[in-house]
Each structure stands twice: as C-alpha cells, then as structure tokens.
Design a protein around this motif. Structure first.
Motif, PDB file in Angstrom:
ATOM      1  N   ILE A  29      88.924  32.928  51.133  1.00 52.69           N
ATOM      2  CA  ILE A  29      88.499  31.803  51.963  1.00 52.69           C
ATOM      3  C   ILE A  29      89.705  31.170  52.647  1.00 52.69           C
ATOM      4  CG2 ILE A  29      87.474  29.498  51.930  1.00 52.69           C
ATOM      5  CD1 ILE A  29      85.399  31.656  51.565  1.00 52.69           C
ATOM      6  N   GLU A  30      90.774  30.986  51.904  1.00 52.20           N
ATOM      7  CA  GLU A  30      92.003  30.408  52.461  1.00 52.20           C
ATOM      8  C   GLU A  30      92.544  31.258  53.606  1.00 52.20           C
ATOM      9  OE1 GLU A  30      96.549  30.286  50.869  1.00 52.20           O
ATOM     10  OE2 GLU A  30      95.058  29.445  49.511  1.00 52.20           O
ATOM     11  N   TRP A  31      92.523  32.573  53.415  1.00 58.42           N
ATOM     12  CA  TRP A  31      93.002  33.477  54.463  1.00 58.42           C
ATOM     13  C   TRP A  31      92.111  33.398  55.702  1.00 58.42           C
ATOM     14  CZ3 TRP A  31      90.454  38.186  56.014  1.00 58.42           C
ATOM     15  CH2 TRP A  31      91.163  38.933  56.955  1.00 58.42           C
ATOM     16  N   MET A  32      90.816  33.379  55.506  1.00 54.48           N
ATOM     17  CA  MET A  32      89.898  33.281  56.634  1.00 54.48           C
ATOM     18  C   MET A  32      90.140  32.004  57.431  1.00 54.48           C
ATOM     19  SD  MET A  32      86.469  34.688  54.693  1.00 54.48           S
ATOM     20  CE  MET A  32      85.327  34.277  55.999  1.00 54.48           C
ATOM     21  N   GLU A  33      90.365  30.906  56.719  1.00 58.10           N
ATOM     22  CA  GLU A  33      90.624  29.636  57.399  1.00 58.10           C
ATOM     23  C   GLU A  33      91.931  29.660  58.186  1.00 58.10           C
ATOM     24  OE1 GLU A  33      88.525  26.199  54.708  1.00 58.10           O
ATOM     25  OE2 GLU A  33      90.333  27.120  53.885  1.00 58.10           O
ATOM     26  N   SER A  34      92.863  30.503  57.764  1.00 57.12           N
ATOM     27  CA  SER A  34      94.179  30.550  58.417  1.00 57.12           C
ATOM     28  C   SER A  34      94.191  31.399  59.685  1.00 57.12           C
ATOM     29  CB  SER A  34      95.228  31.102  57.444  1.00 57.12           C
ATOM     30  OG  SER A  34      95.073  32.517  57.272  1.00 57.12           O
ATOM     31  N   LEU A  35      93.154  32.207  59.890  1.00 58.13           N
ATOM     32  CA  LEU A  35      93.134  33.090  61.051  1.00 58.13           C
ATOM     33  C   LEU A  35      93.038  32.287  62.348  1.00 58.13           C
ATOM     34  CD1 LEU A  35      90.712  35.880  59.762  1.00 58.13           C
ATOM     35  CD2 LEU A  35      93.202  35.994  59.921  1.00 58.13           C
ATOM     36  N   GLU A  36      93.571  32.872  63.410  1.00 61.61           N
ATOM     37  CA  GLU A  36      93.576  32.202  64.699  1.00 61.61           C
ATOM     38  C   GLU A  36      93.189  33.176  65.801  1.00 61.61           C
ATOM     39  OE1 GLU A  36      97.587  30.820  65.045  1.00 61.61           O
ATOM     40  OE2 GLU A  36      97.262  29.054  63.778  1.00 61.61           O
ATOM     41  N   GLY A  37      92.868  32.635  66.955  1.00 59.95           N
ATOM     42  CA  GLY A  37      92.662  33.437  68.150  1.00 59.95           C
ATOM     43  C   GLY A  37      91.580  34.480  67.994  1.00 59.95           C
ATOM     44  N   ASP A  38      91.867  35.681  68.518  1.00 60.77           N
ATOM     45  CA  ASP A  38      90.898  36.771  68.495  1.00 60.77           C
ATOM     46  C   ASP A  38      90.455  37.115  67.076  1.00 60.77           C
ATOM     47  OD1 ASP A  38      90.650  37.166  71.218  1.00 60.77           O
ATOM     48  OD2 ASP A  38      92.248  38.642  71.321  1.00 60.77           O
ATOM     49  N   ALA A  39      91.402  37.079  66.131  1.00 61.52           N
ATOM     50  CA  ALA A  39      91.061  37.453  64.756  1.00 61.52           C
ATOM     51  C   ALA A  39      90.012  36.517  64.176  1.00 61.52           C
ATOM     52  CB  ALA A  39      92.315  37.472  63.887  1.00 61.52           C
ATOM     53  N   PHE A  40      90.170  35.221  64.398  1.00 57.42           N
ATOM     54  CA  PHE A  40      89.198  34.272  63.870  1.00 57.42           C
ATOM     55  C   PHE A  40      87.876  34.370  64.615  1.00 57.42           C
ATOM     56  CE2 PHE A  40      87.183  30.091  63.363  1.00 57.42           C
ATOM     57  CZ  PHE A  40      87.213  29.980  61.981  1.00 57.42           C
ATOM     58  N   GLN A  41      87.946  34.577  65.923  1.00 58.51           N
ATOM     59  CA  GLN A  41      86.727  34.707  66.711  1.00 58.51           C
ATOM     60  C   GLN A  41      85.874  35.886  66.251  1.00 58.51           C
ATOM     61  OE1 GLN A  41      85.399  32.709  69.127  1.00 58.51           O
ATOM     62  NE2 GLN A  41      87.027  31.264  68.586  1.00 58.51           N
ATOM     63  N   ALA A  42      86.539  36.952  65.805  1.00 58.33           N
ATOM     64  CA  ALA A  42      85.818  38.166  65.402  1.00 58.33           C
ATOM     65  C   ALA A  42      85.206  38.062  64.015  1.00 58.33           C
ATOM     66  CB  ALA A  42      86.765  39.365  65.449  1.00 58.33           C
ATOM     67  N   LEU A  43      85.550  37.030  63.282  1.00 53.74           N
ATOM     68  CA  LEU A  43      85.099  36.904  61.905  1.00 53.74           C
ATOM     69  C   LEU A  43      83.650  36.426  61.852  1.00 53.74           C
ATOM     70  CD1 LEU A  43      86.325  37.222  59.039  1.00 53.74           C
ATOM     71  CD2 LEU A  43      86.747  34.756  59.094  1.00 53.74           C
ATOM     72  N   GLU A  44      82.777  37.250  61.297  1.00 53.01           N
ATOM     73  CA  GLU A  44      81.375  36.877  61.103  1.00 53.01           C
ATOM     74  C   GLU A  44      81.211  36.027  59.855  1.00 53.01           C
ATOM     75  OE1 GLU A  44      77.069  36.850  60.817  1.00 53.01           O
ATOM     76  OE2 GLU A  44      78.534  36.842  62.440  1.00 53.01           O
ATOM     77  N   GLY A  45      81.884  36.400  58.771  1.00 54.30           N
ATOM     78  CA  GLY A  45      81.746  35.657  57.536  1.00 54.30           C
ATOM     79  C   GLY A  45      82.225  36.469  56.355  1.00 54.30           C
ATOM     80  N   ILE A  46      81.705  36.127  55.174  1.00 56.15           N
ATOM     81  CA  ILE A  46      82.151  36.761  53.939  1.00 56.15           C
ATOM     82  C   ILE A  46      80.974  36.971  52.997  1.00 56.15           C
ATOM     83  CG2 ILE A  46      82.691  34.533  52.833  1.00 56.15           C
ATOM     84  CD1 ILE A  46      85.060  35.967  51.440  1.00 56.15           C
ATOM     85  N   SER A  47      81.034  38.055  52.248  1.00 52.93           N
ATOM     86  CA  SER A  47      80.131  38.304  51.134  1.00 52.93           C
ATOM     87  C   SER A  47      80.946  38.151  49.856  1.00 52.93           C
ATOM     88  CB  SER A  47      79.545  39.716  51.219  1.00 52.93           C
ATOM     89  OG  SER A  47      78.709  39.977  50.115  1.00 52.93           O
ATOM     90  N   PRO A  48      80.679  37.145  49.022  1.00 51.63           N
ATOM     91  CA  PRO A  48      81.533  36.865  47.865  1.00 51.63           C
ATOM     92  C   PRO A  48      81.649  38.012  46.871  1.00 51.63           C
ATOM     93  CG  PRO A  48      80.088  35.008  48.304  1.00 51.63           C
ATOM     94  CD  PRO A  48      79.619  36.143  49.177  1.00 51.63           C
ATOM     95  N   MET A  49      80.572  38.765  46.670  1.00 55.82           N
ATOM     96  CA  MET A  49      80.612  39.866  45.711  1.00 55.82           C
ATOM     97  C   MET A  49      79.506  40.863  46.051  1.00 55.82           C
ATOM     98  SD  MET A  49      80.220  39.868  41.520  1.00 55.82           S
ATOM     99  CE  MET A  49      81.769  38.993  41.227  1.00 55.82           C
ATOM    100  N   ASN A  50      79.842  42.126  46.067  1.00 59.73           N
ATOM    101  CA  ASN A  50      78.860  43.165  46.329  1.00 59.73           C
ATOM    102  C   ASN A  50      78.111  43.548  45.053  1.00 59.73           C
ATOM    103  OD1 ASN A  50      77.726  45.557  47.901  1.00 59.73           O
ATOM    104  ND2 ASN A  50      78.764  46.595  46.210  1.00 59.73           N
ATOM    105  N   GLU A  51      76.799  43.586  45.138  1.00 65.32           N
ATOM    106  CA  GLU A  51      75.934  44.041  44.053  1.00 65.32           C
ATOM    107  C   GLU A  51      76.375  43.505  42.684  1.00 65.32           C
ATOM    108  OE1 GLU A  51      74.334  48.142  46.183  1.00 65.32           O
ATOM    109  OE2 GLU A  51      75.654  48.315  44.446  1.00 65.32           O
TER     110      GLU A  51
END
Length: 516
Positions: free
Chosen positions: A266-288
């Motif tokens: 979450i911290e890393w996602m919040e730190s993204l900027e520009g194109d990288a942040f714009q491209a971020l759809e979201g996160i899945s906390p844990m798979n299956e």
C-alpha cells in the motif's frame, strides 16, 4: 450503473445496462485496434470473427511461478499432485534441469544449493526481463484488454520484514536489486528472489501510454497461505495461518509478517507518480486465501482466521489515500477455504459488514474464481466427461454453459456492488491430456463465459495471457494462443537441457577484438 474503468468497455458503444441479452460482448465493441500504433493488420475483419474477449487477463508465470507453466512438452495436470512437480525449465538461462521442480521456492533453493545465490538470482532476473515484453503490452492493448492482473510473490516487498530480520531482508535495495531471501518459516527448504520494484514501475508507465490498467495481486505469502504450486513452498504444508516466523523475531506470527508485506505494498502504491500511478487499477490483498483448507482435516486455516486477516486488509486500504484517488481493492475469496459448503452462508454478510453500499459502488470489488476444468467437463473420453470434444460446438456449449450461468447468477444475487472473476479459463478438463484441445471449441467456450459474466455485471479476467513453455495447456489457458496471436517459444524447455550461465566466451566483433 457500472460507470467505472474496470467495465469501461461499456463506454465504447453505449451504456452497459442497455445491451440486449446475449449481445453484451458485441455491443462493447471489443477488438478495436489502435491504428496510431500501426497495428491495422488485425483490422475489422478480425473484430467480426472474434467478437468477444474478457475485460482483463493475467500475466501468470511472470512474477509468480507455477510448475505447469514451465513443463515443456512433459506437462499434464493443471493442479499438480505429484510432489516432484512438473516444472522443467525457466528460460532463458535454465532450459532444463535434471529433475522437475514443484514450486518457485523449491526451485530457488535448489539453484542456490547447486550453483550459489548469485547465479540463482540471475536465472530469475533473466526470466523476468524476457518473459513479458513491450510487444506483449502492445498485443494486450490491441486485443482490447482493459485491465491486466499481475500475480506476484511476497518477495516484491521482502524489505517489509527488515524490522524482524535485518540481515535476511534489509540489506538490499528493493528498487533495483535482485537477491535471494529465505522463506521466514521454511528458511532451510524454500527461498525466493526479490523483484525490483523499478521493473513494475516501468511496466506501469509503459502500459499507461497504451491505455492499460494494472491490478497488483499478492499471490503468495510467507509459509504458504494456500495449498497449490503457486504458493511458493509447495509441496510443504501451508503454515501462514497458524505459525510464527523462524528467522529473526520468532515471536512474530506469519499473519503479522504477511500484513507487514501488504502494508508495504500500500505504501509503495501511494508513492507512485505520473504514468505509473495513473496505470494502477488497484490491489488484491491475497489470492485464494486458505485455498483447500476447508476440505482438509485437521485443517490448517479456519474461516475466522481468514476473514479476520482480510478484514484488517480492508481497513488498511480504506484508511489509505488510494480510495479517494480512484484505486480499487479486489477482495479475492474462495469457496474451498470454507468447510461444509458454508461459503454462501458466511461471506455475503461478512462483506456487507466490512463495506458500505457506497464502498461497494466505488472502490470495493468482491472477486471470485471459476473454472469448469474441475466441474462439468468436456473431454476425449466420453465416460469421463459430460460431453465429448468431437461433438458439435453448440452441443458442447449447451452442456458446459449452465455451469457458468449458474455461477454468475448466484454471484450476482448474493453479492451487491462491484464484482469480478479474476480467474477463469477456456480449458474443459484439468487433465490436459483429456481436455478439448481444438481452439474451435475453446474460443467459443471462452466467449460464452465472458458473455454470461458480463450479463450479470461481473468483470471477467482470463487466466492467463501467455504460456509459451506449457505447450499442452495453451489451447485452454493462453489468450495469445486462443486468439491466434501465439509466437514460438524462443528457448528450449526440456529435461536435461541444462543451465546456461551468463559468463560465456563470446566471439569478438569489430571494436571488441583485442579487449580483455
């Protein structure tokens, strides 16, 4: 209304809610090719021939390994049961070991023991820098894919565990260094290789220029949070839910360590900027989470443990700045973690307790997986399948379609708000030798599933985008193969082909001649 990006195909050809029954994928205008990128070769004829593709797909086999993806011509089962595994290679450097590998953690540990940490890290670095290319992103965009799910192992955020074990997890630069780190519980048996975060940031930035969005999926956790070859420690027993770490601060539970990894994400996602942040759809906390724990006695994970951890992950996301910036949380949850078919008795009420109607219409997405490969099967042996592969395609669809339609209807009736199915395939049998292999079958079966889910406003994501080193599985599991965009694998994948180290004698050419 689904006026959201993850169902943005609706905006191409009109409002999503206005499509006639059975025509949603046609109205979505899929397969529109961006002529500005010089890809007109796919053109309108192809659009008419293949009218429906899923909204999303997965980059499986890139940053989280499963053995069957790399089984060459020797694979058979999607869900491996033989503890030896089916993994043969990890090109370009590992083109074939002497024995199969069962999971990523076991492969890394084996390479370390046989060749040392540096070469083990180089094998993974070479794989990660070659498996997904700029050309793949172009193909994804050209197909009309909107969201790309990226399964990753926990070592992307291994530095999150530095406060618990500085020597093991705090000595590398997480932005650009590739090093071997031990599993916090099975430290003598399994290791992973860190994923430089710059690798993902570059992908996000490039993808944004192509109109792609990316969903970060935390697919494997320390000690194993699910039971399957993707968990990083298979065939060892999953211990994430009940044990403590065994390196550094041994008073810390693996659940706590896993939450530290999620918080770092979450911290890393919040730190993204520009194109990288714009491209971020979201996160899945844990798979299956807890996959197969509901079927095993004694169990290694209870529903209360699983839902308790997931509830905390929801709150952390809710407290971050991500919801207000348009990012989503995809809460992946699976029926096999719940004993006695209790999933639908528990999950809808739990989801409603954790999220409000406004949350579910904005950032909160409930995510389930569905495969007919373990359900109503099509196959080459009629006595082991509900329908034979050589039946007319319409007959095959008549037999298989009720399964997906029933799943989609129940999902829509039980869960309000945004919904996704981030994994489904076109395979008709988990035993690839018995599955229907003709794309003339798997293509319309894929389309039927897409249509059934989209009619219930469930966003479908195909598993997976490509599978160049799992030949027998491609017709049911590779989007590139099914849509006729496959390319031959550039490297060998055969038992005994060997490990080719990066230090080789290269013939001199021009200015390099005479240099040391």
């Amino acid at each position: 209304m689904w006026a959201t990006l993850w169902l943005a195909v609706a905006a191409i050809d009109g409002a999503w809610g206005e499509c006639a029954e059975g025509q949603c994928h046609d109205q979505a205008g899929l397969f529109q090719i961006d002529a500005k990128r010089g890809t007109a070769t796919l053109g309108s004829n192809r659009s008419q021939q293949f009218p429906g593709i899923p909204i999303g797909t997965n980059l499986g086999g890139w940053l989280c390994l499963e053995d069957w993806f790399f089984s060459g011509n020797e694979g058979r089962f999607v869900s491996t049961t033989d503890p030896k595994g089916q993994g043969v290679c990890l090109p370009p450097l590992l083109q074939g070991g002497k024995e199969p590998w069962p999971s990523e953690g076991m492969l890394v540990q084996r390479l370390v023991k046989q060749h040392g940490k540096e070469l083990a890290a180089q094998v993974f670095e070479a794989h990660r820098n070659s498996f997904v290319s700029a050309g793949d992103l172009e193909v994804l965009a050209d197909l009309g894919i909107k969201i790309v799910r990226i399964p990753v192992v926990w070592s992307l955020f291994a530095d999150a565990l530095a406060p618990l074990a500085e020597e093991e997890y705090g000595k590398h630069n997480p932005q650009n260094e590739t090093v071997v780190v031990p599993d916090p519980f099975y430290y003598q048996n399994a290791s992973l290789v860190t994923i430089p975060r710059q690798l993902l940031e570059n992908l996000l930035a490039h993808g944004n220029q192509l109109g792609l969005k990316f969903l970060l999926d935390l697919h494997a956790f320390p000690g194993g949070s699910s039971d399957g070859t993707y968990n990083g420690i298979w065939p060892l027993k999953p211990v994430f839910w009940k044990e403590n770490i065994q390196v550094g601060d041994k008073k810390t539970s693996l659940q706590k360590a896993g939450m530290m990894i999620y918080e770092k994400a979450i911290e890393w996602m919040e730190s993204l900027e520009g194109d990288a942040f714009q491209a971020l759809e979201g996160i899945s906390p844990m798979n299956e989470p807890g996959h197969l724990a509901g079927f095993q006695s004694p169990t290694w994970a209870t529903p209360d443990q699983i839902l308790g951890w997931l509830s905390k992950s929801i709150q952390i996301f809710k407290d971050s700045e991500l919801p207000l910036k348009g990012k989503r949380l995809y809460m992946q949850i699976i029926e096999t973690a719940f004993p006695d078919n209790s999933f639908w008795d528990v999950v809808p009420d739990w989801w409603n307790e954790q999220t409000s109607p406004m949350d579910r219409d904005s950032w909160a997405v409930l995510d389930m997986h569905w495969y007919t490969a373990w359900g109503t099967k099509g196959g080459v042996l009629p006595d082991r399948a509900a329908v034979a592969c050589n039946e007319p395609v319409q007959k095959i669809l008549e037999v298989l379609r009720p399964g997906i339609e029933g799943f989609a209807k129940q999902f829509a009736e039980k869960i309000s708000g945004q919904k996704a199915c981030t994994e489904f395939s076109a395979s008709t049998n988990a035993d690839a030798l018995l599955a229907c292999q003709d794309v003339a079958v798997t293509m319309p079966w894929l389309q039927a599933q897409v249509n059934a889910m989209m009619e219930q406003r469930i966003a479908p994501f195909f598993w997976s985008f490509k599978m160049p080193y799992g030949t027998i599985f491609e017709s049911g599991w590779s989007l590139r193969k099914i849509f006729g965009m496959n390319v031959p694998p550039p490297f060998r994948c055969e038992t005994g082909a060997g490990l080719l180290g990066p230090d080789a004698t290269v013939p001199c050419f021009a200015g390099s001649c005479g240099d040391d």
